[in-house]
Design a protein around this motif. Structure first.
Motif, PDB file in Angstrom:
ATOM      1  N   TYR A   1       0.872  -1.168   0.000  1.00 16.77           N
ATOM      2  CA  TYR A   1       0.000   0.000   0.000  1.00 16.77           C
ATOM      3  C   TYR A   1       0.909   1.218   0.000  1.00 16.77           C
ATOM      4  N   GLN A   2       0.582   2.193  -0.858  1.00 15.76           N
ATOM      5  CA  GLN A   2       1.383   3.404  -0.892  1.00 15.76           C
ATOM      6  C   GLN A   2       0.496   4.613  -1.125  1.00 15.76           C
ATOM      7  N   GLU A   3       0.679   5.627  -0.266  1.00 22.63           N
ATOM      8  CA  GLU A   3       0.039   6.919  -0.469  1.00 22.63           C
ATOM      9  C   GLU A   3       0.995   7.813  -1.235  1.00 22.63           C
TER      10      GLU A   3
ATOM     11  N   THR B   1     -16.232   3.442   2.594  1.00 21.70           N
ATOM     12  CA  THR B   1     -16.817   4.277   3.631  1.00 21.70           C
ATOM     13  C   THR B   1     -17.483   5.486   2.993  1.00 21.70           C
ATOM     14  N   ASN B   2     -18.579   5.878   3.561  1.00 17.40           N
ATOM     15  CA  ASN B   2     -19.323   7.047   3.069  1.00 17.40           C
ATOM     16  C   ASN B   2     -19.605   6.992   1.567  1.00 17.40           C
ATOM     17  N   PRO B   3     -20.154   5.892   1.057  1.00 20.66           N
ATOM     18  CA  PRO B   3     -20.358   5.780  -0.393  1.00 20.66           C
ATOM     19  C   PRO B   3     -21.286   6.854  -0.965  1.00 20.66           C
ATOM     20  N   GLN B   4     -22.103   7.444  -0.124  1.00 18.87           N
ATOM     21  CA  GLN B   4     -23.004   8.497  -0.595  1.00 18.87           C
ATOM     22  C   GLN B   4     -22.237   9.730  -1.074  1.00 18.87           C
ATOM     23  N   LEU B   5     -20.952   9.836  -0.716  1.00 21.77           N
ATOM     24  CA  LEU B   5     -20.145  10.986  -1.135  1.00 21.77           C
ATOM     25  C   LEU B   5     -19.571  10.829  -2.541  1.00 21.77           C
ATOM     26  N   GLY B   6     -19.652   9.625  -3.103  1.00 14.51           N
ATOM     27  CA  GLY B   6     -19.145   9.400  -4.457  1.00 14.51           C
ATOM     28  C   GLY B   6     -18.272   8.171  -4.521  1.00 14.51           C
ATOM     29  N   GLY B   7     -17.715   7.926  -5.694  1.00  9.94           N
ATOM     30  CA  GLY B   7     -16.974   6.696  -5.949  1.00  9.94           C
ATOM     31  C   GLY B   7     -15.476   6.880  -5.981  1.00  9.94           C
ATOM     32  N   THR B   8     -14.867   6.119  -6.872  1.00 10.19           N
ATOM     33  CA  THR B   8     -13.409   6.089  -7.017  1.00 10.19           C
ATOM     34  C   THR B   8     -12.987   7.007  -8.153  1.00 10.19           C
ATOM     35  N   ASN B   9     -11.931   7.758  -7.920  1.00 11.50           N
ATOM     36  CA  ASN B   9     -11.323   8.598  -8.947  1.00 11.50           C
ATOM     37  C   ASN B   9     -10.053   7.911  -9.419  1.00 11.50           C
ATOM     38  N   TRP B  10     -10.100   7.300 -10.605  1.00 11.12           N
ATOM     39  CA  TRP B  10      -8.954   6.560 -11.129  1.00 11.12           C
ATOM     40  C   TRP B  10      -7.966   7.512 -11.777  1.00 11.12           C
ATOM     41  N   LEU B  11      -6.687   7.271 -11.520  1.00  8.59           N
ATOM     42  CA  LEU B  11      -5.609   8.105 -12.032  1.00  8.59           C
ATOM     43  C   LEU B  11      -4.679   7.261 -12.899  1.00  8.59           C
ATOM     44  N   GLU B  12      -3.413   7.638 -13.003  1.00  9.14           N
ATOM     45  CA  GLU B  12      -2.467   6.954 -13.878  1.00  9.14           C
ATOM     46  C   GLU B  12      -2.009   5.621 -13.269  1.00  9.14           C
ATOM     47  N   PRO B  13      -1.515   4.722 -14.130  1.00 11.19           N
ATOM     48  CA  PRO B  13      -0.989   3.445 -13.639  1.00 11.19           C
ATOM     49  C   PRO B  13       0.249   3.646 -12.756  1.00 11.19           C
ATOM     50  N   VAL B  14       0.450   2.697 -11.850  1.00 11.10           N
ATOM     51  CA  VAL B  14       1.719   2.606 -11.128  1.00 11.10           C
ATOM     52  C   VAL B  14       2.706   2.044 -12.142  1.00 11.10           C
ATOM     53  N   THR B  15       3.762   2.784 -12.426  1.00  5.70           N
ATOM     54  CA  THR B  15       4.705   2.342 -13.459  1.00  5.70           C
ATOM     55  C   THR B  15       5.490   1.128 -12.982  1.00  5.70           C
ATOM     56  N   ASP B  16       6.060   0.406 -13.924  1.00  2.00           N
ATOM     57  CA  ASP B  16       6.918  -0.727 -13.567  1.00  2.00           C
ATOM     58  C   ASP B  16       8.085  -0.255 -12.713  1.00  2.00           C
ATOM     59  N   GLU B  17       8.586   0.940 -12.983  1.00  2.03           N
ATOM     60  CA  GLU B  17       9.712   1.495 -12.210  1.00  2.03           C
ATOM     61  C   GLU B  17       9.281   1.787 -10.776  1.00  2.03           C
ATOM     62  N   GLU B  18       8.108   2.381 -10.587  1.00  2.00           N
ATOM     63  CA  GLU B  18       7.588   2.652  -9.231  1.00  2.00           C
ATOM     64  C   GLU B  18       7.397   1.343  -8.473  1.00  2.00           C
TER      65      GLU B  18
END
Length: 140
Positions: free
Chosen positions: A76-78, A117-134
């Motif tokens: 897991y990474q933030e 949690t709190n699904p009434q606030l909205g869903g998932t915001n998908w961004l860029e892929p985690v690169t192979d290097e990352e």
């Protein structure tokens, strides 16, 4: 490498189906078994399983998320933080709007319960892929 047969015999919940709807947001193959979908509980819970090396893209949740690790090893990474190795019994609390990713270690299947949690606030915001290097950087 942990084989699926080993994992299958130790998992708490069935594997579920290959994730087709979210495939564009994953590198590798994952499986989803929704355990709680009834809107009266306002708390969807899915059993998510990642094949070795599989990870989802960077993303955030409008209302946050909780992960309960139930099998294998993963990451897991933030955004802007060091990656955290995850093993059975780990709990990850993800605040709303925090960009992050999670997935399996390169040599292990990985399973967690994903609690929205709190699904009434909205869903998932998908961004860029985690690169192979990352990904290689966290695998060390």
């Amino acid at each position: 490498m942990a084989k699926y047969e080993e994992l299958k015999n130790s998992v708490i919940f069935p594997l579920g189906e290959s994730v087709v709807e979210f495939k564009p947001y994953f590198t590798g193959t994952s499986y989803l078994n929704m355990l709680v979908t009834d809107p009266q509980f306002n708390c969807p819970i899915g059993n998510v399983t990642f094949e070795p090396g599989c990870r989802n893209h960077w993303h955030s949740h409008e209302g946050g998320q909780i992960l309960l690790v139930t099998g294998g090893e993963g990451w897991y990474q933030e955004e802007g933080q060091a990656a955290r190795k995850l093993t059975v019994g780990d709990v990850v609390t993800i605040p709303a709007h925090v960009n992050h990713w999670h997935g399996a270690a390169a040599d292990s299947w990985f399973t967690h319960l994903a609690i929205t949690t709190n699904p009434q606030l909205g869903g998932t915001n998908w961004l860029e892929p985690v690169t192979d290097e990352e990904y290689a950087e966290v695998e060390g």
